[in-house]
Structure formats: structure tokens, C-alpha cells
Design a protein around this motif. Structure first.
Motif, PDB file in Angstrom:
ATOM      1  N   ASP A 182      15.421 -31.807-104.369  1.00 39.86           N
ATOM      2  CA  ASP A 182      16.570 -31.932-106.235  1.00 39.86           C
ATOM      3  C   ASP A 182      17.695 -32.252-105.759  1.00 39.86           C
ATOM      4  O   ASP A 182      18.212 -31.649-107.240  1.00 39.86           O
ATOM      5  CB  ASP A 182      15.486 -32.060-107.651  1.00 39.86           C
ATOM      6  N   ASP A 204      17.559 -35.565-103.634  1.00 42.83           N
ATOM      7  CA  ASP A 204      17.277 -36.338-104.715  1.00 42.83           C
ATOM      8  C   ASP A 204      17.294 -37.531-104.763  1.00 42.83           C
ATOM      9  O   ASP A 204      18.114 -38.044-104.671  1.00 42.83           O
ATOM     10  CB  ASP A 204      17.374 -35.520-106.165  1.00 42.83           C
ATOM     11  N   LYS A 205      16.452 -37.950-105.276  1.00 46.22           N
ATOM     12  CA  LYS A 205      15.867 -39.600-105.284  1.00 46.22           C
ATOM     13  C   LYS A 205      16.921 -40.590-105.554  1.00 46.22           C
ATOM     14  O   LYS A 205      17.139 -41.987-105.401  1.00 46.22           O
ATOM     15  CB  LYS A 205      14.395 -39.686-105.250  1.00 46.22           C
ATOM     16  N   GLU A 237      14.140 -37.924-100.336  1.00 50.86           N
ATOM     17  CA  GLU A 237      13.058 -38.103-101.169  1.00 50.86           C
ATOM     18  C   GLU A 237      13.393 -39.339-101.295  1.00 50.86           C
ATOM     19  O   GLU A 237      14.726 -40.000-102.097  1.00 50.86           O
ATOM     20  CB  GLU A 237      12.898 -37.118-102.073  1.00 50.86           C
TER      21      GLU A 237
HETATM   22 MG    MG Z   1      12.240 -34.957-108.198  1.00 52.32          MG
END
Ligand code: MG
Ligand code: C2E
Ligand code: MG
Ligand code: MG
Length: 276
Positions: A182, A204-205, A237
Motif C-alpha cells: 500500500d 497502492d490500488k 496492485e
Molecule cells: Mg491495499
């Protein structure tokens, strides 16, 4: 009239609040029995390299309770951390994951790495190193070719920074490597990133989902530049769209993870995914 409405509003609000509080209490209470009632399972989300090959996966926990249904880990993990249940839960996840890794290690699936999320509270627990030692003795007495990665998140720039580095270095000697999960959402400072013995960084997404925005895109480029400077493997991600993957590939990200490739899936499904 207005007063009356206002009061109604307050009553509704109170009821909603009550429900929320009640649900949280239910979660806390029922989570406690989740292991003995066999409600915890693991799923695996594939990680793909730039040549579209599966290199491995991230292990993610699932909890299904008959009264509550599926409770997302974003909800129950923080509760488990607060109640201390994360220690027991984390150990269970670790043993399950290690057992699976051992099976994969002696298979022909070609899995190179498996990532496991580890809570800071779990990592810093006094028994953690012993737990790992025991688990490794049980499953990897004769070694393991698969790279085991612990994903940690940047919590409030750890007050116990020295102990953190010490524990991480010991684990590295056991052959475990670390990934900063993250990245960009927490409290990390750049020096933190440089000083911790980590090998991988996960963008992080929340950044990936906003890549259509020019400013966000240049921010992600900056993150990738920093990670490259520090010689870290870069994992994106939450890759959901082709254009996101294209942009990330231009930046030369190393690994990709997201719904574009696969949602987190059961063990057998993941094994089939690897064979394809
Ligand atoms: Mg996450
Ligand atoms: P995380 O470690 O950052 O895991 C990535 C999360 O993003 C997962 O949510 C995954 O299902 C989700 N995800 C992956 N690809 C996509 C995508 O393309 N789009 C969207 N919208 N989401 C995507 P999940 O499984 O609900 O887990 C949430 C968080 O709960 C994890 O975030 C992690 O912080 C925590 N967690 C999950 N499993 C474990 C565990 O075994 N131990 C610990 N300590 N924490 C865990
Ligand atoms: Mg993770
Ligand atoms: Mg993550």
C-alpha cells in the motif's frame, strides 16, 4: 414541525449508529470463534510479469460467518489487531500458507514467489520469531525454492523502529524477504523506505485506479522512479484496465496484480491458472 423532523432525524441516526455498533460487536464476538468453527479460508491472487507469465501470488484471508455472511478483511483485520486475535489468526494463516507453499515447491507449477500479509502487531509480537522458526522447521526443513515474501504496511512510522529493523533482519536470515504494501497511503518517509530491509514495493490500488488523471499518473511515475533508485521490485496492485497496464508497462513496472488478470481465487483455481 421542523423540530419534529429534526428529532426524527436524530432517532433514525441513532438507530443506524446502534446497528453499526451492534455489527461491530457481533464481528468482534463471532471473530473469536472463527478459527474453531472453521470459517477462515485463504484465497490467492496471481501476480503477472511483463511477459504475461504468472510468477506467484498474494495470499488473502477470507472469513465467512453464517450470521454475518462474508466480512471483508479490511473490516475484520483491524478489529483482530485491536483485540489481539490477530496473533492466533496470523499464525493460522501462516501455517496454512506455508503448507501450500511446500506443496507448490515440489510441484511443476513454476511458482517463484508467494506473498503473505503480516500485521505490524503480529510481526512485533514477542513470539513471532519463534513461531516462524517452528513453522519453517515443520515445512521447509529441506529448504524452499519459492521466495516467501512478507507484506508489511507503513504504520505510524513505528515508535519501535529499531526493534522492527532487528526483527526484519533476523527474518531475512531465515530467507524471508519483505515488501512494502500500500505504498503512498501511510506514513512512510523516504528514509524509512531506504533504511528498512525491503526488496519490493507495492503501489497502492488507489493510485492505479486514478491513472487517467494526469497528475496521478505523474505521481505514480515518481513513485516508480524512487523505487527503481532504491533497486526495489515494483508491483502494481489493483490493475483493472488495459490502459493502466499499458502505462505501468511504459514505466517498466515489474509485476502486475489485479482484476484485469484475476480476482483472488481458491487454491485449485490458482493452480489451474498457473497451468494455462
Ligand atoms: Mg491495499
Ligand atoms: P492488500 O494487502 O493491499 O490486498 C490487496 C487488496 O486489493 C485485496 O483486498 C484484493 O482482493 C484487492 N484487489 C486486488 N486486485 C484488485 C482490483 O483490481 N480491484 C480492486 N478493487 N481490488 C483489488 P482484500 O482481499 O479484501 O484485502 C484487503 C486488505 O486486508 C489487504 O489489503 C490487507 O491489508 C488485509 N488482509 C487481507 N488478507 C490478510 C491476511 O492474511 N493478513 C493480514 N494481516 N491482512 C490481510
Ligand atoms: Mg497485501
Ligand atoms: Mg496492498
Amino acid at each position: 414541525e421542523a423540530k419534529h423532523n429534526g428529532r426524527d432525524g436524530i432517532i433514525v441516526f441513532n438507530e443506524e449508529l446502534c446497528e453499526l455498533v451492534q455489527r461491530k460487536l457481533d464481528i468482534e464476538r463471532l471473530l473469536h470463534f472463527a478459527l474453531e468453527k472453521d470459517e477462515i479460508s485463504l484465497v490467492y491472487q496471481p501476480q503477472i510479469d511483463e511477459k504475461n507469465l504468472v510468477v506467484g501470488c498474494e495470499v488473502l484471508v477470507r472469513w465467512h460467518n453464517e450470521k454475518l455472511g462474508f466480512v471483508p478483511p479490511d473490516i475484520f483485520i483491524p478489529i483482530a489487531e485491536n483485540t489481539g486475535f490477530i496473533i492466533e489468526l496470523g499464525e493460522y494463516i501462516l501455517y496454512e500458507a506455508f503448507q501450500t507453499i511446500k506443496e507448490w515447491d515440489t510441484s511443476d507449477l513454476g511458482i517463484k514467489q508467494v506473498s503473505i500479509n503480516i500485521s505490524m502487531r503480529q510481526l512485533m509480537h514477542q513470539d513471532f520469531l519463534n513461531t516462524i522458526q517452528r513453522a519453517m522447521k515443520k515445512y521447509f526443513r529441506y529448504g524452499c525454492e519459492i521466495n516467501i515474501i512478507f507484506e508489511i504496511t507503513e504504520t505510524s512510522a513505528s515508535d519501535d523502529y529499531r526493534s522492527l529493523v532487528r526483527v526484519m533482519n533476523i527474518l531475512k536470515r531465515y530467507g524471508i524477504t519483505f515488501s512494502m504494501d500500500d505504498f503512498g497511503t501511510g506514513y512512510s518517509s523516504l528514509s524509512y523506505l531506504r533504511e528498512l530491509p525491503i526488496e519490493e514495493l507495492k503501489i497502492d490500488k488507489s493510485f492505479i485506479s486514478q491513472l487517467a488523471d494526469v497528475q496521478q499518473a505523474s505521481l505514480v511515475k515518481t513513485i516508480v522512479d524512487i523505487a527503481k533508485n532504491l533497486n526495489l521490485t515494483i508491483v502494481a496492485e489493483g490493475v483493472e484496465e488495459e490502459y493502466q497496464r499499458e502505462y505501468l508497462q511504459e514505466l517498466d513496472c515489474d509485476l502486475y496484480q489485479g482484476y484485469l488478470y484475476s480476482k483472488p481465487i481458491k487454491k485449485e483455481e490458482f493452480e489451474n491458472f498457473c497451468r494455462k
